[in-house]
Motif scaffolding. Structure first.
Motif, PDB file in Angstrom:
ATOM      1  N   PHE A  71     -10.903 -10.542   3.852  1.00  0.00           N
ATOM      2  CA  PHE A  71      -9.854  -9.537   3.679  1.00  0.00           C
ATOM      3  C   PHE A  71      -8.807  -9.712   4.764  1.00  0.00           C
ATOM      4  CE2 PHE A  71     -12.942  -7.743   6.537  1.00  0.00           C
ATOM      5  CZ  PHE A  71     -12.199  -7.030   7.475  1.00  0.00           C
ATOM      6  N   ILE A  72      -7.670  -9.091   4.538  1.00  0.00           N
ATOM      7  CA  ILE A  72      -6.596  -9.071   5.532  1.00  0.00           C
ATOM      8  C   ILE A  72      -6.420  -7.618   5.942  1.00  0.00           C
ATOM      9  CG2 ILE A  72      -4.158  -9.518   5.998  1.00  0.00           C
ATOM     10  CD1 ILE A  72      -4.274 -11.755   3.919  1.00  0.00           C
ATOM     11  N   PRO A  73      -6.743  -7.295   7.196  1.00  0.00           N
ATOM     12  CA  PRO A  73      -6.604  -5.907   7.639  1.00  0.00           C
ATOM     13  C   PRO A  73      -5.197  -5.371   7.397  1.00  0.00           C
ATOM     14  CG  PRO A  73      -7.760  -7.216   9.291  1.00  0.00           C
ATOM     15  CD  PRO A  73      -7.232  -8.183   8.259  1.00  0.00           C
ATOM     16  N   GLY A  74      -5.151  -4.149   6.888  1.00  0.00           N
ATOM     17  CA  GLY A  74      -3.865  -3.510   6.631  1.00  0.00           C
ATOM     18  C   GLY A  74      -3.287  -3.789   5.265  1.00  0.00           C
ATOM     19  N   ASP A 101       2.665  -7.296  -7.923  1.00  0.00           N
ATOM     20  CA  ASP A 101       2.740  -5.833  -7.876  1.00  0.00           C
ATOM     21  C   ASP A 101       3.816  -5.368  -6.905  1.00  0.00           C
ATOM     22  OD1 ASP A 101       0.680  -5.665  -9.715  1.00  0.00           O
ATOM     23  OD2 ASP A 101      -0.868  -5.267  -8.208  1.00  0.00           O
ATOM     24  N   TRP A 102       3.971  -6.085  -5.790  1.00  0.00           N
ATOM     25  CA  TRP A 102       4.997  -5.737  -4.810  1.00  0.00           C
ATOM     26  C   TRP A 102       6.379  -5.870  -5.452  1.00  0.00           C
ATOM     27  CZ3 TRP A 102       9.278  -7.606  -2.390  1.00  0.00           C
ATOM     28  CH2 TRP A 102       9.683  -6.959  -1.213  1.00  0.00           C
ATOM     29  N   ALA A 103       6.604  -6.956  -6.155  1.00  0.00           N
ATOM     30  CA  ALA A 103       7.905  -7.173  -6.796  1.00  0.00           C
ATOM     31  C   ALA A 103       8.164  -6.124  -7.876  1.00  0.00           C
ATOM     32  CB  ALA A 103       7.976  -8.577  -7.385  1.00  0.00           C
ATOM     33  N   ASP A 104       7.113  -5.740  -8.608  1.00  0.00           N
ATOM     34  CA  ASP A 104       7.274  -4.771  -9.693  1.00  0.00           C
ATOM     35  C   ASP A 104       7.524  -3.358  -9.194  1.00  0.00           C
ATOM     36  OD1 ASP A 104       6.921  -6.747 -11.574  1.00  0.00           O
ATOM     37  OD2 ASP A 104       4.821  -6.251 -11.974  1.00  0.00           O
ATOM     38  N   ARG A 105       6.746  -2.919  -8.185  1.00  0.00           N
ATOM     39  CA  ARG A 105       6.852  -1.517  -7.792  1.00  0.00           C
ATOM     40  C   ARG A 105       6.556  -1.217  -6.328  1.00  0.00           C
ATOM     41  NH1 ARG A 105       2.139  -2.377 -10.114  1.00  0.00           N
ATOM     42  NH2 ARG A 105       0.265  -1.490  -9.244  1.00  0.00           N
ATOM     43  N   LEU A 106       5.703  -1.997  -5.674  1.00  0.00           N
ATOM     44  CA  LEU A 106       5.281  -1.655  -4.317  1.00  0.00           C
ATOM     45  C   LEU A 106       6.379  -1.821  -3.274  1.00  0.00           C
ATOM     46  CD1 LEU A 106       1.672  -3.164  -4.260  1.00  0.00           C
ATOM     47  CD2 LEU A 106       2.336  -0.754  -4.522  1.00  0.00           C
ATOM     48  N   HIS A 107       7.395  -2.642  -3.562  1.00  0.00           N
ATOM     49  CA  HIS A 107       8.475  -2.852  -2.590  1.00  0.00           C
ATOM     50  C   HIS A 107       9.157  -1.546  -2.196  1.00  0.00           C
ATOM     51  CE1 HIS A 107      10.551  -2.892  -6.467  1.00  0.00           C
ATOM     52  NE2 HIS A 107      11.610  -2.437  -5.793  1.00  0.00           N
ATOM     53  N   PRO A 110       6.774   3.174   0.935  1.00  0.00           N
ATOM     54  CA  PRO A 110       6.930   3.055   2.392  1.00  0.00           C
ATOM     55  C   PRO A 110       5.836   2.238   3.085  1.00  0.00           C
ATOM     56  CG  PRO A 110       7.328   5.314   1.697  1.00  0.00           C
ATOM     57  CD  PRO A 110       6.821   4.563   0.497  1.00  0.00           C
ATOM     58  N   ASN A 111       4.615   2.326   2.617  1.00  0.00           N
ATOM     59  CA  ASN A 111       3.526   1.588   3.271  1.00  0.00           C
ATOM     60  C   ASN A 111       3.424   0.129   2.810  1.00  0.00           C
ATOM     61  OD1 ASN A 111       2.707   2.614   0.772  1.00  0.00           O
ATOM     62  ND2 ASN A 111       0.549   2.545   1.331  1.00  0.00           N
TER      63      ASN A 111
END
Length: 136
Positions: A71-74, A101-107, A110-111
């Motif tokens: 895993f990658i912490p954070g 997912d980041w490109a679709d909505r997570l960008h 805030p976190n």
């Protein structure tokens, strides 16, 4: 040779597209203005190498009874496998899913908004480069 190229509109950049790509390929700054914002054309291999060197993955591998977890912490990504190699391979896939997912909505969350660099690494790197980065 000009140190950098800067175009003040997309139209101007289209007219000089070869010059812009040549500048980016040569490692020189190449920008296009779009209103008050600028976008840059860069050599993807140089960019991913640089980003990987300034942002270590921080991946943690844990041996468990019947295999490995990585895993990658954070970050909300983790993977398991019978071997370390399998777990890392699964983490590469999980990172690719996260980048989508980041490109679709997570960008916009805030976190997650500050994970732009990670998304660039994932989007530009090969699976082999990502494995090496995770295991470094």
């Amino acid at each position: 040779m000009v140190a950098s190229v800067a175009y003040h509109s997309a139209r101007e950049a289209r007219e000089h597209f070869k010059e812009m790509l040549d500048a980016a390929d040569g490692g020189r700054p190449a920008t296009v203005a779009r209103g008050a914002r600028r976008v840059a054309a860069v050599d993807a291999d140089r960019l991913v190498h640089f980003l990987m060197s300034v942002r270590p993955s921080g991946a943690v591998a844990v041996a468990e009874n019947d295999g490995w977890s990585v895993f990658i912490p954070g970050l909300p990504v983790a993977a398991d496998g019978a071997t370390l190699d399998e777990a890392v391979e699964e983490l590469v896939e999980a990172l690719r899913d996260y980048a989508e997912d980041w490109a679709d909505r997570l960008h916009a969350a805030p976190n997650h908004a500050d994970n732009w660099g990670l998304v660039q690494i994932v989007g530009l790197a090969s699976d082999e480069q990502l494995r090496d980065w995770l295991l470094a």
